[in-house]
Design an enzyme around this catalytic site. Structure first.
Site, short mmCIF file in Angstrom:
data_model
loop_
_atom_site.label_atom_id
_atom_site.label_comp_id
_atom_site.label_asym_id
_atom_site.label_seq_id
_atom_site.Cartn_x
_atom_site.Cartn_y
_atom_site.Cartn_z
N LYS A 58 58.37 27.55 83.43
CA LYS A 58 57.78 27.19 82.13
C LYS A 58 57.93 28.37 81.18
O LYS A 58 57.47 29.46 81.47
CB LYS A 58 56.30 26.82 82.29
CG LYS A 58 55.56 26.58 80.97
CD LYS A 58 54.11 26.14 81.18
CE LYS A 58 53.35 26.05 79.85
NZ LYS A 58 51.92 25.67 80.02
N ASP A 74 51.20 29.72 73.54
CA ASP A 74 50.54 28.41 73.55
C ASP A 74 49.25 28.47 72.72
O ASP A 74 48.21 28.91 73.20
CB ASP A 74 50.21 28.01 75.00
CG ASP A 74 49.61 26.61 75.09
OD1 ASP A 74 49.61 25.88 74.07
OD2 ASP A 74 49.14 26.25 76.19
N LYS A 109 43.47 25.77 70.75
CA LYS A 109 42.63 26.48 71.72
C LYS A 109 41.64 27.38 70.99
O LYS A 109 41.98 27.94 69.95
CB LYS A 109 43.49 27.39 72.61
CG LYS A 109 44.27 26.69 73.69
CD LYS A 109 45.03 27.73 74.52
CE LYS A 109 45.97 27.08 75.51
NZ LYS A 109 45.32 26.29 76.55
N ASP A 166 52.11 32.46 78.73
CA ASP A 166 52.47 31.09 79.10
C ASP A 166 53.96 30.90 79.44
O ASP A 166 54.41 29.79 79.70
CB ASP A 166 52.03 30.11 78.00
CG ASP A 166 51.54 28.78 78.55
OD1 ASP A 166 51.28 28.71 79.77
OD2 ASP A 166 51.42 27.82 77.77
N ASP A 183 47.80 20.19 73.78
CA ASP A 183 47.68 21.39 74.61
C ASP A 183 48.20 21.15 76.03
O ASP A 183 48.36 22.10 76.80
CB ASP A 183 46.21 21.86 74.63
CG ASP A 183 46.07 23.30 75.08
OD1 ASP A 183 47.10 23.99 75.19
OD2 ASP A 183 44.92 23.73 75.31
N GLU A 217 51.15 20.72 76.94
CA GLU A 217 52.54 20.78 76.48
C GLU A 217 53.50 21.17 77.59
O GLU A 217 54.67 20.77 77.58
CB GLU A 217 52.67 21.77 75.31
CG GLU A 217 52.85 23.26 75.68
CD GLU A 217 51.65 23.86 76.42
OE1 GLU A 217 50.56 23.28 76.35
OE2 GLU A 217 51.81 24.91 77.07
N ARG A 222 53.85 20.36 80.73
CA ARG A 222 54.41 19.26 81.52
C ARG A 222 55.50 18.51 80.75
O ARG A 222 56.38 17.90 81.36
CB ARG A 222 53.29 18.32 81.99
CG ARG A 222 52.54 17.63 80.89
CD ARG A 222 51.21 17.06 81.35
NE ARG A 222 50.20 18.11 81.52
CZ ARG A 222 48.97 17.92 82.00
NH1 ARG A 222 48.59 16.72 82.37
NH2 ARG A 222 48.12 18.92 82.10
N1 BES Z 1 48.97 27.10 79.26
C1 BES Z 1 47.86 26.27 79.51
C2 BES Z 1 47.22 26.50 80.89
C3 BES Z 1 46.64 27.85 81.16
C4 BES Z 1 45.28 28.05 81.13
C5 BES Z 1 47.43 28.92 81.54
C6 BES Z 1 44.74 29.29 81.41
C7 BES Z 1 46.90 30.17 81.83
C8 BES Z 1 45.55 30.35 81.78
C9 BES Z 1 48.27 24.81 79.44
O1 BES Z 1 49.29 24.52 78.54
C10 BES Z 1 47.08 24.03 78.99
O2 BES Z 1 46.65 24.25 77.89
N2 BES Z 1 46.58 23.14 79.83
C11 BES Z 1 45.47 22.35 79.50
C12 BES Z 1 45.78 20.91 79.90
C13 BES Z 1 44.74 19.92 79.46
C14 BES Z 1 44.73 19.78 77.95
C15 BES Z 1 45.05 18.59 80.09
C16 BES Z 1 44.27 22.87 80.27
O3 BES Z 1 44.40 23.21 81.43
O4 BES Z 1 43.19 22.96 79.67
ZN ZN Z 2 50.59 26.04 78.13
MN MN Z 3 48.57 24.22 76.59
#
Ligand code: BES
Ligand code: ZN
Ligand code: MN
Length: 479
Positions: A245, A250, A257, A269, A328, A330, A332
């Site tokens: 990834k 992000d 966020k 990220d 968020d 993104e 996947r």
């Molecule tokens: N990049 C984040 C996940 C992340 C969180 C990485 C903390 C490193 C530390 C990812 O893109 C994300 O925002 N995921 C969301 C998904 C949700 C909206 C379904 C999450 O985990 O909150």
């Molecule tokens: Zn992310």
């Molecule tokens: Mn995200």
């Protein structure tokens, strides 16, 4: 790279500062200490755990003592002792330290050196006021038993780890998706693998709808990098594909966020991409006879301009449609495109690494990664074994069929969120939809980026995944 110059020598230099590896049975007088010093060492070791620091003949001696056992936990103890010796040596601002092994275990020597070198790292690029401090320039190994190959492997694999850390630590102000492509090319040139970087036009003609949707809100274009290492003597007929990834930042997009403890860490990220880059570096430098392909979809995720919105429906590279309910989620989307792109290789195995979900991090914290996948049990076990061996540990989550219900959409084939429960798994179920080969998904959101230093892992980018992938690939050669 090479923060630490690694050398070997038959004899210590005069007045060399030493790290001495021993066990509780070591005879310190035989090691050249006088009776008083030997007594002091024994006394100190009785009181506390090593390292014991003593000054003899005008030089520092860092005495490391533990048992020699052939198991993963014992190996990690030696790495951590190496890190402690590094911390003390850098506190004393020493330029050079000589590593002396009084045991007959070459493993202990290599592990201490590894811990030392991994701890001996600072991301200094943007420091204008304090330069040069905090790292020891050279480590001299005083043991004829380490082979040239083992020394080279130690040097290149630790280098690869530090390269991944540097990439993660680089802020978006430098490391855009385009710059990431350039860095990959540089690494490819240096280590000996090829890199092709697709630009936005090519990504459009490939119809990578996930990557393009995430990129809409950004001023900077996306990139999609294809890495390839294909030695003539490769033992695998079908390639192994590594996917990383590469979200260079992000913000969450329109599903923005919050800053503290969340967006403020999101330069991390692209840690999956960094791990793949590091693994390629180590693989090529050591000329492992394996055909490996790397795929790195990259963009920042921003809320600007015509940014994609919750409710949008996008068509992925595979043709599958996705209802976006949270911008968020993104990662996947661009990984889905990369995983379906991987199908053309008819791969033996695909492994993706991604800082994918906060849920994975909340589940097991920084101490390891969550993984899941469709690869057979023996392969999944090998990954876990490699994780234990290099202490980048893994725990498996289920991909039970029932979870698939959670990503079904009313307006499209699937949606990009799965609800409040089992967040790491529903992300995995989403990715699974784009695979038709043996596959493992490693969610590194927890271990990729640390809020404080721990033994040989520094604060911020840890380089997690590089040593894991290298060990896993190397063991593919014997099975
Ligand atoms: N990049 C984040 C996940 C992340 C969180 C990485 C903390 C490193 C530390 C990812 O893109 C994300 O925002 N995921 C969301 C998904 C949700 C909206 C379904 C999450 O985990 O909150
Ligand atoms: Zn992310
Ligand atoms: Mn995200």
């Amino acid at each position: 790279m090479h923060t630490t110059a690694l050398k070997t020598a038959a004899k210590p230099a005069k007045l060399a500062h030493k790290i001495i590896i021993g066990t509780k049975d070591t005879n310190w007088e035989q090691q050249g200490f006088n009776a008083a010093s030997a007594k002091l060492i024994k006394e100190e070791l009785g009181k506390k755990i090593s390292p014991v620091v003593i000054v003899a003949d005008g030089a520092y001696n860092f005495i490391l003592v533990d048992s020699i056992e052939n198991n993963d936990a014992n190996s990690e103890k030696w790495r951590k002792l190496g890190a402690k010796a590094q911390a003390t040596a850098s506190q004393f601002k020493l330029d050079s330290v000589t590593l002396v092994n009084t045991t007959n275990s070459t493993d202990a020597l290599v592990l201490v050196a590894e811990g030392f070198v991994l701890a001996n790292y600072k991301f200094k690029k943007y420091k204008t006021l304090e330069n040069g401090n905090g790292t020891v320039k050279e480590l001299v190994l005083l043991d004829g038993s380490i082979s040239k190959e083992a020394l080279k492997e130690l040097e290149t694999v630790t280098d690869a780890n530090l390269i991944a850390r540097d990439l993660v630590n680089e802020p978006l102000s430098f490391l855009t998706a385009v710059q990431l492509g350039k860095e990959l090319k540089k690494l490819g040139k240096e280590a000996g693998f090829t890199v092709e970087v697709f630009d936005k036009k090519q990504i459009e003609s490939l119809k990578m709808g996930g990557l393009l949707a995430v990129n809409i809100g950004s001023v900077d274009p996306p990139t999609f990098s294809v890495l390839e290492y294909k030695p003539k003597k490769a033992v695998n007929k079908a390639p192994i594909v590594l996917v990383g990834k590469g979200v260079v930042y992000d913000t969450g997009g329109l599903s923005l966020k919050p800053t503290p403890g969340s967006m403020d860490q999101m330069k991390c990220d692209m840690a999956g991409a960094a791990a793949v880059a590091g693994a390629f570096y180590a693989l090529a430098k050591n000329e492992l006879p394996l055909h490996v392909i790397g795929l790195i979809p990259a963009t920042d995720n921003r809320p600007g301009g015509n940014a994609y919105v919750p409710g949008d429906v996008i068509t992925m590279h595979s043709g599958l449609t996705v209802e976006v309910l949270n911008t968020d989620a993104e990662g996947r989307l661009l990984l889905g495109d990369a995983l379906s792109y991987a199908q053309q290789y008819k791969p033996e195995l695909v492994i993706d690494l991604a800082t994918l979900t906060g849920a994975a991090m909340r589940a097991i914290g920084h101490q390891g990664a969550v993984f899941m996948g469709s690869a057979d049990e023996a392969t999944r076990k090998k990954l876990v074994d490699s994780g234990n061996a290099v202490y980048e540990r893994l725990v498996e989550f289920p991909l039970w069929e029932e979870y698939d219900e959670m990503i079904k959409s009313d307006v499209a084939d699937i949606k990009n969120v799965g609800g409040a429960l089992a967040g790491a798994t529903t992300a995995g179920m989403f990715l699974r939809r784009f695979t038709n080969y043996p596959w493992m998904h490693i969610d590194i959101a927890g271990p990729a980026f640390l809020d404080r230093a721990e033994a040989y892992r520094p604060k911020y980018g840890s380089g997690y995944g590089v040593r894991l992938l290298y060990d896993f690939l190397k063991k593919r050669l014997i099975s």
